[in-house]
Scaffold this motif. Structure first.
Motif, PDB file in Angstrom:
ATOM      1  N   LYS A  18       0.850  -1.193   0.000  1.00  0.00           N
ATOM      2  CA  LYS A  18       0.000   0.000   0.000  1.00  0.00           C
ATOM      3  C   LYS A  18       0.883   1.240   0.000  1.00  0.00           C
ATOM      4  O   LYS A  18       1.935   1.251   0.646  1.00  0.00           O
ATOM      5  CB  LYS A  18      -0.904   0.025   1.232  1.00  0.00           C
ATOM      6  N   TYR A  19       0.453   2.257  -0.736  1.00  0.00           N
ATOM      7  CA  TYR A  19       1.169   3.525  -0.807  1.00  0.00           C
ATOM      8  C   TYR A  19       0.193   4.663  -0.576  1.00  0.00           C
ATOM      9  O   TYR A  19      -0.950   4.607  -1.023  1.00  0.00           O
ATOM     10  CB  TYR A  19       1.830   3.708  -2.183  1.00  0.00           C
ATOM     11  N   GLU A  20       0.663   5.692   0.098  1.00  0.00           N
ATOM     12  CA  GLU A  20      -0.144   6.879   0.337  1.00  0.00           C
ATOM     13  C   GLU A  20       0.337   7.965  -0.623  1.00  0.00           C
ATOM     14  O   GLU A  20       1.500   8.350  -0.600  1.00  0.00           O
ATOM     15  CB  GLU A  20       0.043   7.336   1.786  1.00  0.00           C
ATOM     16  N   ALA A  21      -0.556   8.435  -1.482  1.00  0.00           N
ATOM     17  CA  ALA A  21      -0.182   9.408  -2.502  1.00  0.00           C
ATOM     18  C   ALA A  21      -1.012  10.672  -2.369  1.00  0.00           C
ATOM     19  O   ALA A  21      -2.184  10.618  -2.006  1.00  0.00           O
ATOM     20  CB  ALA A  21      -0.401   8.809  -3.890  1.00  0.00           C
ATOM     21  N   LYS A  83      11.379   7.301  -6.087  1.00  0.00           N
ATOM     22  CA  LYS A  83      11.813   5.980  -5.624  1.00  0.00           C
ATOM     23  C   LYS A  83      10.610   5.036  -5.535  1.00  0.00           C
ATOM     24  O   LYS A  83      10.686   3.884  -5.965  1.00  0.00           O
ATOM     25  CB  LYS A  83      12.493   6.140  -4.259  1.00  0.00           C
ATOM     26  N   GLU A  84       9.499   5.533  -4.998  1.00  0.00           N
ATOM     27  CA  GLU A  84       8.289   4.715  -4.883  1.00  0.00           C
ATOM     28  C   GLU A  84       7.712   4.401  -6.258  1.00  0.00           C
ATOM     29  O   GLU A  84       7.265   3.287  -6.513  1.00  0.00           O
ATOM     30  CB  GLU A  84       7.236   5.435  -4.037  1.00  0.00           C
ATOM     31  N   ILE A  85       7.730   5.380  -7.153  1.00  0.00           N
ATOM     32  CA  ILE A  85       7.200   5.178  -8.506  1.00  0.00           C
ATOM     33  C   ILE A  85       8.000   4.113  -9.237  1.00  0.00           C
ATOM     34  O   ILE A  85       7.434   3.235  -9.893  1.00  0.00           O
ATOM     35  CB  ILE A  85       7.176   6.502  -9.306  1.00  0.00           C
ATOM     36  N   ARG A  86       9.328   4.152  -9.115  1.00  0.00           N
ATOM     37  CA  ARG A  86      10.169   3.135  -9.760  1.00  0.00           C
ATOM     38  C   ARG A  86       9.883   1.750  -9.196  1.00  0.00           C
ATOM     39  O   ARG A  86       9.816   0.765  -9.930  1.00  0.00           O
ATOM     40  CB  ARG A  86      11.654   3.486  -9.590  1.00  0.00           C
ATOM     41  N   PRO A 101      -6.943   1.936  -6.631  1.00  0.00           N
ATOM     42  CA  PRO A 101      -7.192   2.874  -5.525  1.00  0.00           C
ATOM     43  C   PRO A 101      -7.960   2.158  -4.418  1.00  0.00           C
ATOM     44  O   PRO A 101      -8.908   1.417  -4.687  1.00  0.00           O
ATOM     45  CB  PRO A 101      -8.038   3.965  -6.178  1.00  0.00           C
ATOM     46  N   LEU A 102      -7.545   2.359  -3.169  1.00  0.00           N
ATOM     47  CA  LEU A 102      -8.165   1.670  -2.036  1.00  0.00           C
ATOM     48  C   LEU A 102      -9.068   2.583  -1.209  1.00  0.00           C
ATOM     49  O   LEU A 102     -10.163   2.208  -0.839  1.00  0.00           O
ATOM     50  CB  LEU A 102      -7.089   1.062  -1.136  1.00  0.00           C
ATOM     51  N   ARG A 103      -8.581   3.770  -0.897  1.00  0.00           N
ATOM     52  CA  ARG A 103      -9.394   4.707  -0.119  1.00  0.00           C
ATOM     53  C   ARG A 103      -8.887   6.126  -0.338  1.00  0.00           C
ATOM     54  O   ARG A 103      -7.744   6.333  -0.734  1.00  0.00           O
ATOM     55  CB  ARG A 103      -9.393   4.358   1.372  1.00  0.00           C
ATOM     56  N   ILE A 104      -9.766   7.081  -0.077  1.00  0.00           N
ATOM     57  CA  ILE A 104      -9.397   8.492  -0.164  1.00  0.00           C
ATOM     58  C   ILE A 104      -9.765   9.124   1.168  1.00  0.00           C
ATOM     59  O   ILE A 104     -10.807   8.802   1.746  1.00  0.00           O
ATOM     60  CB  ILE A 104     -10.079   9.171  -1.379  1.00  0.00           C
ATOM     61  N   PHE A 105      -8.877   9.960   1.685  1.00  0.00           N
ATOM     62  CA  PHE A 105      -9.091  10.521   3.022  1.00  0.00           C
ATOM     63  C   PHE A 105      -8.367  11.857   3.147  1.00  0.00           C
ATOM     64  O   PHE A 105      -7.580  12.241   2.283  1.00  0.00           O
ATOM     65  CB  PHE A 105      -8.604   9.545   4.098  1.00  0.00           C
ATOM     66  N   PHE A 106      -8.636  12.569   4.252  1.00  0.00           N
ATOM     67  CA  PHE A 106      -7.946  13.809   4.570  1.00  0.00           C
ATOM     68  C   PHE A 106      -6.938  13.514   5.673  1.00  0.00           C
ATOM     69  O   PHE A 106      -7.290  12.896   6.680  1.00  0.00           O
ATOM     70  CB  PHE A 106      -8.942  14.872   5.053  1.00  0.00           C
ATOM     71  N   VAL A 112      -5.922  16.159   0.851  1.00  0.00           N
ATOM     72  CA  VAL A 112      -6.565  14.946   0.358  1.00  0.00           C
ATOM     73  C   VAL A 112      -5.474  13.947  -0.013  1.00  0.00           C
ATOM     74  O   VAL A 112      -4.543  14.280  -0.744  1.00  0.00           O
ATOM     75  CB  VAL A 112      -7.448  15.241  -0.874  1.00  0.00           C
ATOM     76  N   LYS A 113      -5.584  12.739   0.500  1.00  0.00           N
ATOM     77  CA  LYS A 113      -4.640  11.669   0.190  1.00  0.00           C
ATOM     78  C   LYS A 113      -5.398  10.481  -0.377  1.00  0.00           C
ATOM     79  O   LYS A 113      -6.552  10.238  -0.031  1.00  0.00           O
ATOM     80  CB  LYS A 113      -3.883  11.225   1.452  1.00  0.00           C
ATOM     81  N   LEU A 114      -4.729   9.756  -1.268  1.00  0.00           N
ATOM     82  CA  LEU A 114      -5.308   8.568  -1.878  1.00  0.00           C
ATOM     83  C   LEU A 114      -4.398   7.395  -1.554  1.00  0.00           C
ATOM     84  O   LEU A 114      -3.194   7.463  -1.803  1.00  0.00           O
ATOM     85  CB  LEU A 114      -5.419   8.750  -3.395  1.00  0.00           C
ATOM     86  N   GLU A 115      -4.969   6.340  -0.996  1.00  0.00           N
ATOM     87  CA  GLU A 115      -4.189   5.138  -0.732  1.00  0.00           C
ATOM     88  C   GLU A 115      -4.363   4.211  -1.920  1.00  0.00           C
ATOM     89  O   GLU A 115      -5.487   3.895  -2.311  1.00  0.00           O
ATOM     90  CB  GLU A 115      -4.675   4.459   0.547  1.00  0.00           C
ATOM     91  N   ILE A 116      -3.234   3.833  -2.525  1.00  0.00           N
ATOM     92  CA  ILE A 116      -3.267   2.921  -3.662  1.00  0.00           C
ATOM     93  C   ILE A 116      -2.576   1.627  -3.256  1.00  0.00           C
ATOM     94  O   ILE A 116      -1.727   1.623  -2.371  1.00  0.00           O
ATOM     95  CB  ILE A 116      -2.601   3.532  -4.923  1.00  0.00           C
ATOM     96  N   GLY A 117      -2.951   0.541  -3.902  1.00  0.00           N
ATOM     97  CA  GLY A 117      -2.372  -0.745  -3.547  1.00  0.00           C
ATOM     98  C   GLY A 117      -1.934  -1.527  -4.762  1.00  0.00           C
ATOM     99  O   GLY A 117      -2.610  -1.533  -5.787  1.00  0.00           O
TER     100      GLY A 117
END
Length: 145
Positions: A18-21, A83-86, A101-106, A112-117
Motif C-alpha cells: 500500500k502507498y499513500e499518494a 523511488k516509490e514510482i520506480r 485505488p483503495l481509499r481516499i481521506f484527509f 486529500v490523500k489517496l491510498e493505492i495498492g
C-alpha cells in the motif's frame, strides 16, 4: 472528515503493498470529496512517463459551484516520490499485478490523500473463500454478543 473506501477492491484483489499518494485536485473537487460525492467504480491507476495517474475516478460536480466547476471524471495525477514510482513500475511489469485505488481521506494537515495498492486479481474460488470467512466472522460476533 471521514474516509471513502473502495470496498470492491478488497473483494476483487489480494493487496500486497500500500502507498499513500497526494492527488492533484481543483478547488471544487476538494469540496465534493468533503461532502462524500465520490465513486471508485471502474477506476484504476497507471504509470505513464514516470508519473502515476488515476483514471475514471468520478468526483461529482460541486452543487454550489459555478462556471469554474470541475469535470467529474477527468484523469488526475498522483504525487509520489520517484523511488516509490520506480518500485511500483517494476512490480507492475510482473505478471498479474495491477495498481488499484483503495481509499481516499484527509490527513492531519487537511490535504486529500489517496491510498493505492499493488494488487493481484483473485480467482472465483478465492472470492468465495473470502465471503465464507466474512460470514463466519459475522456469525462469531453475533454469537459473542
Amino acid at each position: 472528515m471521514s474516509e471513502i473506501r473502495n470496498r470492491s477492491a478488497y473483494h476483487e484483489y489480494f493487496i500486497d503493498d500500500k502507498y499513500e499518494a497526494g492527488i492533484v485536485l481543483q478547488g471544487t473537487e476538494v469540496k465534493s470529496i468533503r461532502g462524500g460525492k465520490l465513486s471508485f467504480n471502474d477506476s484504476y491507476c497507471l504509470v505513464h512517463r514516470g508519473e502515476i495517474w488515476i483514471k475514471s475516478l468520478h468526483i461529482a460536480e460541486y452543487s454550489h459551484g459555478n462556471l469554474n466547476n470541475h469535470i467529474p471524471s477527468r484523469d488526475r495525477k498522483l504525487l509520489l516520490q520517484k523511488k516509490e514510482i520506480r518500485k511500483i513500475e517494476t512490480k507492475l511489469k510482473e505478471k498479474g499485478y495491477t495498481l488499484v485505488p483503495l481509499r481516499i481521506f484527509f490527513n492531519d494537515k487537511g490535504f486529500v490523500k489517496l491510498e493505492i495498492g499493488l494488487a493481484k486479481g483473485k480467482e472465483l474460488h478465492d472470492k468465495r473463500e473470502t465471503l465464507r470467512k466474512k460470514d463466519v466472522e459475522r456469525e462469531m460476533k453475533r454469537f459473542i454478543k
